[in-house]
Write a protein that holds these residues in place. Structure first.
Motif, mmCIF file in Angstrom:
data_model
loop_
_atom_site.group_PDB
_atom_site.id
_atom_site.type_symbol
_atom_site.label_atom_id
_atom_site.label_comp_id
_atom_site.label_asym_id
_atom_site.label_seq_id
_atom_site.Cartn_x
_atom_site.Cartn_y
_atom_site.Cartn_z
ATOM 1 N N GLY A 123 -3.967 -23.206 4.429
ATOM 2 C CA GLY A 123 -2.869 -22.773 3.577
ATOM 3 C C GLY A 123 -3.148 -21.578 2.707
ATOM 4 N N CYS A 124 -4.319 -20.958 2.835
ATOM 5 C CA CYS A 124 -4.601 -19.764 2.030
ATOM 6 C C CYS A 124 -3.818 -18.576 2.584
ATOM 7 C CB CYS A 124 -6.091 -19.467 2.016
ATOM 8 S SG CYS A 124 -6.720 -18.805 3.571
ATOM 9 N N THR A 125 -3.792 -17.497 1.835
ATOM 10 C CA THR A 125 -3.097 -16.283 2.253
ATOM 11 C C THR A 125 -4.123 -15.228 2.643
ATOM 12 O OG1 THR A 125 -1.268 -16.763 0.751
ATOM 13 C CG2 THR A 125 -1.478 -14.491 1.558
ATOM 14 N N VAL A 126 -3.906 -14.622 3.823
ATOM 15 C CA VAL A 126 -4.804 -13.567 4.300
ATOM 16 C C VAL A 126 -3.977 -12.322 4.602
ATOM 17 C CG1 VAL A 126 -6.521 -12.871 6.001
ATOM 18 C CG2 VAL A 126 -6.378 -15.281 5.289
ATOM 19 N N GLU A 127 -4.277 -11.238 3.913
ATOM 20 C CA GLU A 127 -3.637 -9.945 4.160
ATOM 21 C C GLU A 127 -4.622 -9.049 4.889
ATOM 22 O OE1 GLU A 127 -1.945 -6.127 1.587
ATOM 23 O OE2 GLU A 127 -3.562 -7.409 0.841
ATOM 24 N N VAL A 128 -4.184 -8.468 6.012
ATOM 25 C CA VAL A 128 -5.042 -7.565 6.791
ATOM 26 C C VAL A 128 -4.420 -6.174 6.758
ATOM 27 C CG1 VAL A 128 -6.087 -7.081 9.028
ATOM 28 C CG2 VAL A 128 -5.769 -9.460 8.289
ATOM 29 N N ARG A 129 -5.255 -5.186 6.406
ATOM 30 C CA ARG A 129 -4.807 -3.797 6.371
ATOM 31 C C ARG A 129 -5.818 -2.918 7.100
ATOM 32 N NH1 ARG A 129 -3.981 -2.638 0.122
ATOM 33 N NH2 ARG A 129 -3.154 -0.650 0.920
ATOM 34 N N SER A 130 -5.348 -1.782 7.586
ATOM 35 C CA SER A 130 -6.222 -0.812 8.232
ATOM 36 C C SER A 130 -6.630 0.255 7.226
ATOM 37 C CB SER A 130 -5.508 -0.161 9.416
ATOM 38 O OG SER A 130 -6.262 0.938 9.901
ATOM 39 N N ILE A 131 -7.859 0.707 7.338
ATOM 40 C CA ILE A 131 -8.330 1.744 6.415
ATOM 41 C C ILE A 131 -7.561 3.042 6.614
ATOM 42 C CG2 ILE A 131 -10.157 2.656 7.925
ATOM 43 C CD1 ILE A 131 -11.938 2.821 5.397
ATOM 44 N N GLN A 132 -6.941 3.188 7.778
ATOM 45 C CA GLN A 132 -6.128 4.382 8.029
ATOM 46 C C GLN A 132 -4.904 4.424 7.126
ATOM 47 O OE1 GLN A 132 -8.847 5.620 10.017
ATOM 48 N NE2 GLN A 132 -7.043 6.850 10.548
ATOM 49 N N GLU A 133 -4.492 3.286 6.620
ATOM 50 C CA GLU A 133 -3.335 3.238 5.717
ATOM 51 C C GLU A 133 -3.654 3.800 4.341
ATOM 52 O OE1 GLU A 133 -1.583 -0.655 5.568
ATOM 53 O OE2 GLU A 133 -2.255 -1.122 7.597
ATOM 54 N N LEU A 134 -4.939 3.880 4.007
ATOM 55 C CA LEU A 134 -5.330 4.377 2.682
ATOM 56 C C LEU A 134 -5.366 5.898 2.730
ATOM 57 C CD1 LEU A 134 -8.224 1.819 2.030
ATOM 58 C CD2 LEU A 134 -5.789 1.570 1.513
ATOM 59 N N SER A 135 -4.196 6.484 2.680
ATOM 60 C CA SER A 135 -4.079 7.937 2.833
ATOM 61 C C SER A 135 -4.763 8.698 1.709
ATOM 62 C CB SER A 135 -2.600 8.332 2.902
ATOM 63 O OG SER A 135 -1.911 7.886 1.743
ATOM 64 N N TRP A 136 -4.933 8.062 0.559
ATOM 65 C CA TRP A 136 -5.575 8.725 -0.561
ATOM 66 C C TRP A 136 -7.089 8.889 -0.348
ATOM 67 C CZ3 TRP A 136 -9.119 5.195 -1.994
ATOM 68 C CH2 TRP A 136 -8.805 3.830 -1.794
ATOM 69 N N LEU A 137 -7.664 8.140 0.628
ATOM 70 C CA LEU A 137 -9.094 8.236 0.885
ATOM 71 C C LEU A 137 -9.345 9.419 1.824
ATOM 72 C CD1 LEU A 137 -11.828 6.911 0.318
ATOM 73 C CD2 LEU A 137 -11.478 5.469 2.330
ATOM 74 N N ASN A 138 -9.496 10.597 1.245
ATOM 75 C CA ASN A 138 -9.650 11.816 2.035
ATOM 76 C C ASN A 138 -10.710 12.708 1.395
ATOM 77 O OD1 ASN A 138 -8.275 13.229 -0.145
ATOM 78 N ND2 ASN A 138 -6.390 12.337 0.691
ATOM 79 N N GLY A 139 -10.943 13.833 2.015
ATOM 80 C CA GLY A 139 -11.990 14.730 1.551
ATOM 81 C C GLY A 139 -11.743 15.316 0.184
ATOM 82 N N SER A 140 -10.494 15.456 -0.220
ATOM 83 C CA SER A 140 -10.194 16.022 -1.541
ATOM 84 C C SER A 140 -10.488 15.035 -2.661
ATOM 85 C CB SER A 140 -8.723 16.442 -1.601
ATOM 86 O OG SER A 140 -7.882 15.307 -1.408
ATOM 87 N N LEU A 141 -10.470 13.736 -2.347
ATOM 88 C CA LEU A 141 -10.762 12.711 -3.360
ATOM 89 C C LEU A 141 -12.211 12.284 -3.311
ATOM 90 C CD1 LEU A 141 -9.885 10.524 -5.486
ATOM 91 C CD2 LEU A 141 -9.515 9.026 -3.520
ATOM 92 N N SER A 142 -12.709 12.009 -2.117
ATOM 93 C CA SER A 142 -14.014 11.379 -1.969
ATOM 94 C C SER A 142 -15.074 12.370 -1.519
ATOM 95 C CB SER A 142 -13.933 10.226 -0.950
ATOM 96 O OG SER A 142 -15.220 9.731 -0.658
ATOM 97 N N PRO A 143 -16.136 12.552 -2.306
ATOM 98 C CA PRO A 143 -17.253 13.401 -1.855
ATOM 99 C C PRO A 143 -17.920 12.863 -0.602
ATOM 100 C CG PRO A 143 -17.369 12.996 -4.223
ATOM 101 C CD PRO A 143 -16.320 12.082 -3.681
ATOM 102 N N LEU A 144 -17.907 11.547 -0.439
ATOM 103 C CA LEU A 144 -18.517 10.966 0.755
ATOM 104 C C LEU A 144 -17.773 11.413 2.008
ATOM 105 C CD1 LEU A 144 -20.580 9.043 2.057
ATOM 106 C CD2 LEU A 144 -18.886 7.228 1.806
ATOM 107 N N VAL A 145 -16.445 11.352 1.959
ATOM 108 C CA VAL A 145 -15.650 11.813 3.100
ATOM 109 C C VAL A 145 -15.906 13.293 3.351
ATOM 110 C CG1 VAL A 145 -13.323 12.099 3.997
ATOM 111 C CG2 VAL A 145 -13.895 10.057 2.674
#
Length: 534
Positions: free
Chosen positions: A282-304
């Motif tokens: 009965g727990c809740t599980v939400e699954v998302r793809s990292i591709q949906e995190l559009s803010w995680l890009n080279g302009s934000l993250s030095p690692l990227v």
């Protein structure tokens, strides 16, 4: 008085005569016996002496050859010294293509070894007669080698070069072994690949699943502060399933648990299908793809940005080496995976939450974790179990303190702590702006001189001074590399962590701990029967 007549006189007693006779015979017999006894003792005395001599020789059978080799006056020591020098000359003679001298030296070395072996077997020292031929011949050959200008300086130089070459080979073998172990740990077994493929096929065969998936995106429970929220970032469907199943199985109220799973684009469909088709109490599980995190890009993250940059790619990939098709080969996907670094962006991934427990996909939960949300962090951002019980888990072991940027800001003896099971106060995180601090340290490490790889080193720097130590029983580590963890410690642990290369889903897993992971897998499930058990 009148004397009696002769016929009426009393006869004389002859007792004293017989006594003397018996005494005389006894003395004579005594002398005879003494004589024979003395002769008998003299006859056997050499045998006794022979036995004594034999017994005196017994210690020679317990000859200590090690003491002989250490004795400066023994032939065994002289032979051993000559053989050591001769072995060095054999190497040098071969390098100078003097095969005859090398063969002669090797022959005499074998003779010396045979003498030492015979001495050890019989338990007696090597005699001068035995040692003289070999010692003399070895001495002649050593002088002969010296005539070829194989002097001590040459020997030292040659042996040093050989030693360095062996060290280089040993280091290369160690690196190769570590790389192969890491590659094995990061590669997906055939069984898990089969599992993911079948789940993906089901996703495409069953269109209603996609509709249900979209509907779960807007559930109010996903942002309900009264529930207990956990986040898992993984591309391993079965491992994530074990984490969720073990957590809800040990929770008093599993319906109050919410899991936020982020995976990569390749495994998104398989991960979503699995958690939609199975009910985890009965727990809740939400699954998302990292591709949906559009803010995680080279302009934000030095690692990227570093991953995109060509020079950084050359570091993260196997020496910029390419295969026959000209494609760059990944040397360590785990360390360059954005999923692994996504833990530094939790407030951006879950912006509406205030507290969350982060779990790695290689942990097994054994106790109810909901009390962890009530642990007082005293204004700190992260709660973690310290690992500084040993000296090598101090901060100076993870980052480069020869850099003044590090040495001026941190204590090298500061205690290290573990990622893998952590409680985060996201409100305090945002207040301290720690994601920006993480970005700062990633930029400083653009040349990989502050630390090499991984997430622990930047985590220690980012959360420095903002970590609340937890009781050790909350998180026990080492099940992926240490086979001698105390059973009592494992039994008392709320979470056990298979950190290391011996993951429980791999064949090289430590068998002693594997049941802790497998007990949360439903082996009666058709897909698991088809893929995992075959």
């Amino acid at each position: 008085m009148r004397r009696r007549a002769p016929d009426f006189r009393r006869p004389r007693k002859r007792l004293s005569y017989w006594i003397c006779l018996l005494l005389g015979i006894s003395i004579a017999v005594g002398f005879v016996l003494f004589f024979f006894q003395h002769q008998h003792q003299d006859r056997f005395e050499p045998l006794v002496r022979e036995n004594i001599v034999a017994n005196d020789e017994i210690p020679h059978h317990s000859l200590n050859l090690t003491q002989e080799l250490l004795s400066s006056t023994s032939f065994a020591r002289q032979l051993a010294d000559q053989m050591t020098l001769a072995k060095a000359y054999v190497i040098i003679a071969k390098e100078h293509n003097n095969l005859k001298l090398a063969w002669e030296l090797s022959s005499q070395i074998r003779n010396g070894q045979r003498l030492l072996s015979q001495a050890a077997v019989r338990g007696k020292p090597i005699t001068p007669e035995e040692a003289h031929p070999t010692v003399s011949r070895l001495a002649q050959l050593i002088y002969k080698a010296q005539d070829f200008h194989y002097d001590i300086g040459t020997i030292i130089t040659t042996l040093k070069s050989h030693t360095l070459a062996l060290q280089d080979r040993a280091n290369a073998a160690t690196v190769q072994s570590a790389e192969l172990g890491q590659l094995t740990a990061e590669s997906m077994p055939k069984s898990l690949h089969c599992f993911n493929i079948k789940l993906t096929e089901e996703w495409f065969r069953n269109p209603p699943l996609r509709k249900v998936s979209e509907e779960t995106r807007n559930l109010p429970r996903l942002n309900d502060h009264n529930l207990y929220h956990f986040c898992i970032f993984s591309d391993n469907v079965l491992a994530t399933s074990v984490v969720v199943n073990s957590t809800v199985s040990n929770a008093e109220h599993p319906q109050q648990l919410v899991f936020h799973v982020v995976t990569d684009e390749v495994n998104y469909r398989a991960m979503t299908t699995w958690f939609l088709r199975n009910d985890f109490r009965g727990c809740t599980v939400e699954v998302r793809s990292i591709q949906e995190l559009s803010w995680l890009n080279g302009s934000l993250s030095p690692l990227v940005k570093q991953l995109i940059h060509a020079e950084s790619r050359a570091y993260y990939f196997a020496g910029s080496s390419k295969d026959q098709n000209g494609e760059v080969r990944l040397s360590d996907p785990h360390y360059v995976s954005l999923l692994n670094h996504l833990r530094f962006y939790i407030p951006r991934v879950l912006p509406q939450l205030e507290k969350v427990v982060f779990l790695d996909d290689d942990v097994v939960v054994q106790k109810d974790l909901t009390p962890l949300f009530s642990v007082e962090l005293h204004g700190n951002v992260i709660g973690a179990v310290e690992t500084c019980l040993e000296a090598f888990h101090r901060l100076y072991k993870y980052v480069n303190f020869s850099n003044p940027i590090i040495s001026s800001k941190f204590d090298p003896q500061a205690c290290g702590w573990a990622f893998g099971m952590n409680i985060f106060d996201l409100v305090a995180w945002k207040k301290a702006d720690l994601t920006t601090k993480y970005h700062y340290w990633q930029e400083q490490n653009g040349d990989q001189m502050l630390w090499k790889t991984g997430t622990l080193a930047p985590g220690l720097l980012t959360f420095y001074g903002l970590m609340e130590p937890l009781d050790r029983r909350w998180h026990v580590l080492g099940l992926g590399y240490d086979s001698d963890i105390d059973d009592r410690l494992i039994q008392s642990a709320a979470v056990v962590h298979f950190n290391g290369n011996m993951k429980p889903w791999l064949k090289l897993a430590i068998s002693r701990y594997k049941h802790l992971w497998e007990q949360y897998i439903d082996f009666s499930h058709p897909l698991i029967k088809d893929c995992i058990m075959h």
